[in-house]
Motif scaffolding. Structure first.
Motif, PDB file in Angstrom:
ATOM      1  N   MET A   1       0.845  -1.183   0.000  1.00  0.00           N
ATOM      2  CA  MET A   1       0.000   0.000   0.000  1.00  0.00           C
ATOM      3  C   MET A   1       0.889   1.244   0.000  1.00  0.00           C
ATOM      4  SD  MET A   1      -3.533  -0.300   1.407  1.00  0.00           S
ATOM      5  CE  MET A   1      -4.564  -1.712   1.276  1.00  0.00           C
ATOM      6  N   LEU A   2       0.393   2.245  -0.655  1.00  0.00           N
ATOM      7  CA  LEU A   2       1.078   3.524  -0.765  1.00  0.00           C
ATOM      8  C   LEU A   2       0.192   4.557  -0.099  1.00  0.00           C
ATOM      9  CD1 LEU A   2       3.446   5.139  -2.120  1.00  0.00           C
ATOM     10  CD2 LEU A   2       1.935   5.404  -4.068  1.00  0.00           C
ATOM     11  N   LEU A   3       0.590   4.967   1.098  1.00  0.00           N
ATOM     12  CA  LEU A   3      -0.241   5.894   1.875  1.00  0.00           C
ATOM     13  C   LEU A   3      -1.660   5.373   2.044  1.00  0.00           C
ATOM     14  CD1 LEU A   3       0.974   9.238   0.266  1.00  0.00           C
ATOM     15  CD2 LEU A   3       1.725   8.242   2.431  1.00  0.00           C
ATOM     16  N   GLY A   4      -1.792   4.064   2.209  1.00  0.00           N
ATOM     17  CA  GLY A   4      -3.100   3.454   2.411  1.00  0.00           C
ATOM     18  C   GLY A   4      -3.857   3.129   1.142  1.00  0.00           C
ATOM     19  N   LYS A   5      -3.264   3.436  -0.010  1.00  0.00           N
ATOM     20  CA  LYS A   5      -3.939   3.172  -1.277  1.00  0.00           C
ATOM     21  C   LYS A   5      -3.480   1.820  -1.825  1.00  0.00           C
ATOM     22  CE  LYS A   5      -4.069   8.045  -2.492  1.00  0.00           C
ATOM     23  NZ  LYS A   5      -3.654   9.053  -3.468  1.00  0.00           N
ATOM     24  N   PRO A   6      -4.374   1.072  -2.448  1.00  0.00           N
ATOM     25  CA  PRO A   6      -3.963  -0.192  -3.054  1.00  0.00           C
ATOM     26  C   PRO A   6      -3.004   0.071  -4.219  1.00  0.00           C
ATOM     27  CG  PRO A   6      -6.285   0.254  -3.513  1.00  0.00           C
ATOM     28  CD  PRO A   6      -5.795   1.332  -2.606  1.00  0.00           C
ATOM     29  N   THR A   7      -1.960  -0.737  -4.288  1.00  0.00           N
ATOM     30  CA  THR A   7      -0.941  -0.586  -5.323  1.00  0.00           C
ATOM     31  C   THR A   7      -0.750  -1.890  -6.080  1.00  0.00           C
ATOM     32  OG1 THR A   7       0.819  -1.193  -3.787  1.00  0.00           O
ATOM     33  CG2 THR A   7       0.353   1.148  -4.016  1.00  0.00           C
ATOM     34  N   ILE A   8      -0.049  -1.775  -7.199  1.00  0.00           N
ATOM     35  CA  ILE A   8       0.326  -2.949  -7.976  1.00  0.00           C
ATOM     36  C   ILE A   8       1.565  -3.555  -7.331  1.00  0.00           C
ATOM     37  CG2 ILE A   8       1.077  -3.774 -10.232  1.00  0.00           C
ATOM     38  CD1 ILE A   8      -1.821  -2.713 -10.137  1.00  0.00           C
ATOM     39  N   ARG A   9       1.512  -4.828  -7.039  1.00  0.00           N
ATOM     40  CA  ARG A   9       2.624  -5.520  -6.390  1.00  0.00           C
ATOM     41  C   ARG A   9       3.906  -5.336  -7.211  1.00  0.00           C
ATOM     42  NH1 ARG A   9       1.112 -11.218  -5.325  1.00  0.00           N
ATOM     43  NH2 ARG A   9       0.065 -10.282  -3.571  1.00  0.00           N
ATOM     44  N   GLY A  10       4.999  -5.012  -6.514  1.00  0.00           N
ATOM     45  CA  GLY A  10       6.286  -4.849  -7.170  1.00  0.00           C
ATOM     46  C   GLY A  10       6.493  -3.473  -7.787  1.00  0.00           C
ATOM     47  N   THR A  11       5.510  -2.579  -7.596  1.00  0.00           N
ATOM     48  CA  THR A  11       5.635  -1.214  -8.117  1.00  0.00           C
ATOM     49  C   THR A  11       5.214  -0.243  -7.025  1.00  0.00           C
ATOM     50  OG1 THR A  11       3.386  -0.827  -8.924  1.00  0.00           O
ATOM     51  CG2 THR A  11       4.855  -2.073 -10.371  1.00  0.00           C
ATOM     52  N   ARG A  12       5.408   1.018  -7.306  1.00  0.00           N
ATOM     53  CA  ARG A  12       4.884   2.049  -6.412  1.00  0.00           C
ATOM     54  C   ARG A  12       3.753   2.786  -7.127  1.00  0.00           C
ATOM     55  NH1 ARG A  12       6.983   3.503  -1.879  1.00  0.00           N
ATOM     56  NH2 ARG A  12       6.539   5.707  -2.167  1.00  0.00           N
ATOM     57  N   ARG A  13       3.044   2.098  -7.979  1.00  0.00           N
ATOM     58  CA  ARG A  13       1.929   2.675  -8.724  1.00  0.00           C
ATOM     59  C   ARG A  13       0.621   2.251  -8.069  1.00  0.00           C
ATOM     60  NH1 ARG A  13       4.646   6.373 -10.450  1.00  0.00           N
ATOM     61  NH2 ARG A  13       6.409   5.775 -11.716  1.00  0.00           N
ATOM     62  N   SER A  14      -0.170   3.261  -7.700  1.00  0.00           N
ATOM     63  CA  SER A  14      -1.456   2.951  -7.066  1.00  0.00           C
ATOM     64  C   SER A  14      -2.516   2.700  -8.129  1.00  0.00           C
ATOM     65  CB  SER A  14      -1.896   4.104  -6.155  1.00  0.00           C
ATOM     66  OG  SER A  14      -2.230   5.249  -6.927  1.00  0.00           O
ATOM     67  N   VAL A  15      -3.538   1.995  -7.726  1.00  0.00           N
ATOM     68  CA  VAL A  15      -4.696   1.770  -8.593  1.00  0.00           C
ATOM     69  C   VAL A  15      -5.257   3.123  -9.016  1.00  0.00           C
ATOM     70  CG1 VAL A  15      -7.073   0.897  -8.631  1.00  0.00           C
ATOM     71  CG2 VAL A  15      -5.234  -0.495  -7.643  1.00  0.00           C
ATOM     72  N   GLU A  16      -5.353   4.041  -8.082  1.00  0.00           N
ATOM     73  CA  GLU A  16      -5.869   5.372  -8.374  1.00  0.00           C
ATOM     74  C   GLU A  16      -5.039   6.063  -9.462  1.00  0.00           C
ATOM     75  OE1 GLU A  16      -6.697   9.627  -6.106  1.00  0.00           O
ATOM     76  OE2 GLU A  16      -5.451   8.123  -5.151  1.00  0.00           O
ATOM     77  N   PHE A  17      -3.719   5.992  -9.363  1.00  0.00           N
ATOM     78  CA  PHE A  17      -2.827   6.617 -10.345  1.00  0.00           C
ATOM     79  C   PHE A  17      -3.076   6.051 -11.740  1.00  0.00           C
ATOM     80  CE2 PHE A  17       1.128   6.424 -12.771  1.00  0.00           C
ATOM     81  CZ  PHE A  17       1.510   7.765 -12.782  1.00  0.00           C
ATOM     82  N   LEU A  18      -3.175   4.738 -11.834  1.00  0.00           N
ATOM     83  CA  LEU A  18      -3.378   4.103 -13.137  1.00  0.00           C
ATOM     84  C   LEU A  18      -4.742   4.451 -13.721  1.00  0.00           C
ATOM     85  CD1 LEU A  18      -1.762   0.667 -12.347  1.00  0.00           C
ATOM     86  CD2 LEU A  18      -0.781   2.551 -13.663  1.00  0.00           C
ATOM     87  N   LEU A  19      -5.765   4.460 -12.892  1.00  0.00           N
ATOM     88  CA  LEU A  19      -7.096   4.827 -13.377  1.00  0.00           C
ATOM     89  C   LEU A  19      -7.142   6.287 -13.822  1.00  0.00           C
ATOM     90  CD1 LEU A  19      -9.331   2.985 -10.781  1.00  0.00           C
ATOM     91  CD2 LEU A  19      -8.914   2.350 -13.166  1.00  0.00           C
ATOM     92  N   GLU A  20      -6.409   7.132 -13.117  1.00  0.00           N
ATOM     93  CA  GLU A  20      -6.356   8.537 -13.511  1.00  0.00           C
ATOM     94  C   GLU A  20      -5.719   8.686 -14.894  1.00  0.00           C
ATOM     95  OE1 GLU A  20      -5.020  12.826 -11.646  1.00  0.00           O
ATOM     96  OE2 GLU A  20      -4.044  11.011 -10.907  1.00  0.00           O
TER      97      GLU A  20
END
Length: 70
Positions: free
Chosen positions: A1-20
């Motif tokens: 998790m990145l600041l409590g946000k779900p992330t892609i395993r092995g990355t620092r990319r959050s689901v929110e970032f990718l959807l944005e």
């Protein structure tokens, strides 16, 4: 998790970032080209996660923040 946000395993990319990025017009291929650690399977997991949260009514849609498609 990145600041409590779900992330892609092995990355620092959050689901929110990718959807944005997708909401801004990026394609899946754009994401894969720009973030080499991402995989098609990881993007599939993002879509499955969003679907599951929508299906279970865990995702709220504030109407004042929705963009109009043109």
């Amino acid at each position: 998790m990145l600041l409590g946000k779900p992330t892609i395993r092995g990355t620092r990319r959050s689901v929110e970032f990718l959807l944005e990025r997708l909401a801004d017009g990026w394609t899946e291929q754009d994401l894969l080209d720009n973030y080499p650690r991402l995989t098609r399977e990881a993007l599939q997991a993002v879509f499955a996660y969003v679907h599951a949260t929508m299906k279970d009514n865990l995702l709220l849609f504030p109407t004042n923040n929705l963009r109009q498609a043109s």
